[in-house]
Design a protein around this motif. Sequence first.
Motif, mmCIF file in Angstrom:
data_model
loop_
_atom_site.group_PDB
_atom_site.id
_atom_site.type_symbol
_atom_site.label_atom_id
_atom_site.label_comp_id
_atom_site.label_asym_id
_atom_site.label_seq_id
_atom_site.Cartn_x
_atom_site.Cartn_y
_atom_site.Cartn_z
ATOM 1 N N THR A 10 0.821 -1.217 0.000
ATOM 2 C CA THR A 10 0.000 0.000 0.000
ATOM 3 C C THR A 10 0.854 1.266 0.000
ATOM 4 N N ASN A 11 2.177 1.104 -0.017
ATOM 5 C CA ASN A 11 3.109 2.246 -0.012
ATOM 6 C C ASN A 11 2.833 3.179 1.167
ATOM 7 N N THR A 12 2.662 2.585 2.332
ATOM 8 C CA THR A 12 2.379 3.353 3.543
ATOM 9 C C THR A 12 3.701 3.708 4.223
ATOM 10 N N LYS A 13 3.969 4.987 4.329
ATOM 11 C CA LYS A 13 5.275 5.441 4.808
ATOM 12 C C LYS A 13 5.239 5.807 6.289
ATOM 13 N N LYS A 14 6.424 5.789 6.880
ATOM 14 C CA LYS A 14 6.538 6.080 8.315
ATOM 15 C C LYS A 14 5.891 7.410 8.660
ATOM 16 N N GLY A 15 6.102 8.412 7.843
ATOM 17 C CA GLY A 15 5.562 9.739 8.119
ATOM 18 C C GLY A 15 4.040 9.764 8.138
ATOM 19 N N GLN A 16 3.408 8.945 7.304
ATOM 20 C CA GLN A 16 1.942 8.905 7.268
ATOM 21 C C GLN A 16 1.366 8.328 8.547
ATOM 22 N N MET A 17 2.054 7.330 9.106
ATOM 23 C CA MET A 17 1.554 6.699 10.328
ATOM 24 C C MET A 17 1.914 7.524 11.560
ATOM 25 N N ALA A 18 3.047 8.164 11.538
ATOM 26 C CA ALA A 18 3.500 8.925 12.702
ATOM 27 C C ALA A 18 2.641 10.160 12.947
ATOM 28 N N GLY A 19 1.996 10.676 11.914
ATOM 29 C CA GLY A 19 1.233 11.907 12.054
ATOM 30 C C GLY A 19 -0.187 11.707 12.549
ATOM 31 N N ILE A 20 -0.543 10.491 12.916
ATOM 32 C CA ILE A 20 -1.915 10.194 13.332
ATOM 33 C C ILE A 20 -1.943 9.879 14.817
ATOM 34 N N GLU A 21 -2.944 10.377 15.507
ATOM 35 C CA GLU A 21 -3.026 10.202 16.952
ATOM 36 C C GLU A 21 -3.325 8.746 17.333
ATOM 37 N N ASP A 22 -3.194 8.453 18.638
ATOM 38 C CA ASP A 22 -3.466 7.108 19.137
ATOM 39 C C ASP A 22 -4.938 6.736 19.043
#
Length: 404
Positions: free
Chosen positions: A316-328
């Motif tokens: 899905t080409n999901t990058k570290k930055g995309q996941m890090a910017g989302i809250e818990d």
Amino acid sequence: MNTVGLIVEYNPFHNGHAFHLHASKEAADAEVVIAVMSGNFLQRGEPALVSKWYRTKMALLNGVDIVFELPYRFAVQKAEIFANGAISILDAAGCDSVCFGSESGDLQSFLETIDFLTDRKQEWEANINRFMNTGVSYPKAVSLAFHQLSDSNSYLDLAKPNNILGIEYIKAIRKQKSSLKPLTVPRKNADYHDEHFASETIASATSIRKAIFSKEHEKISIEQYVPFHTQQLLSEYLKEYQVFHHWENYWNYLQFRLLQCSPDELREIYEVEEGLENRLLAAALISGSFHEFMEKIKTKRYTWTRLQRLCVHILTNTKKGQMAGIEDKASYLRLLGMTSKGKEYLNKRKKDFSLPLVSKLSSFKEGEIQLDLKAARVYSLGVSTHVTKELMNQEFSQQPILVE
């Protein structure tokens, strides 16, 4: 309306799920059952057997009243993050309790284990790191570290996957200061990872999927292990899309993604770390199937599940930055379906929800939902080409399912 929440994947919905649903409803004395269900890719890093829409129908026809989607951000994750997302959705939707199946079936043992680990947190974490430095996987290190700390039979067996998830659900409730009341019921007969049928009516989803994908599946009946509606919907899905989804459907796409990436580009993908990019690229060159690829990249340190999740993120080409910017916590409630009773609950309570209710994708622009959209599009590549567009467009065209 007293409500109980369930955290599920229903891959597919089987008799064990039906037992859990009814036992949960009874334990909570609930009128309404709300399920938070993973989307098209699941916690163990696998594509769901059939789409989230068909699995929603299974849930509603078998006793669930409302189905919300657990976003990709939380669904394809380790237990802690998976639990945080699911609990935040149930809490926002006004659930009174959450009931999970477990190998233990005893809530007190969960509470005592969590209190014990909280008191011994530094020592426990030091032990985990020490065991991981010997080359074992994180889940194995957790289990070994815990057993070194405690010899009491009143504590949980942390080698059991549903016990681990249960602990994380309760920790998430405490972390989020949620009013959700935790409940647990024992799993019936089949263990989570059982690959073979162990009783006459109850089987794990793993063993049911194995039977479905077996070369001899024409001779193997799953009818006694799943409700009528599940059998009917599985047959309907196969007729409409001509396949059930599994990793081999996506191998060519994953291999293409890997072969076009440089090591630097691959390191940007979520969960690619510690030099894994070089191992992945080398294996992609010489593997002829997904299973062969997995056999080549598997090590003692990284579990099959951990590596499958990583592969989903590459796909899905999901990058570290995309996941890090989302809250818990989740930032929306994506409604997949409801019964008449569920619709009544939503009409009465939605104004009190602490998160926006999303029933039409095109009207919602939140960044987190873009990951769900991308995952749905990639998932649609796993069916025959003449129906790919239909499945891809369903993400926008499908209204929440209503079962009356």
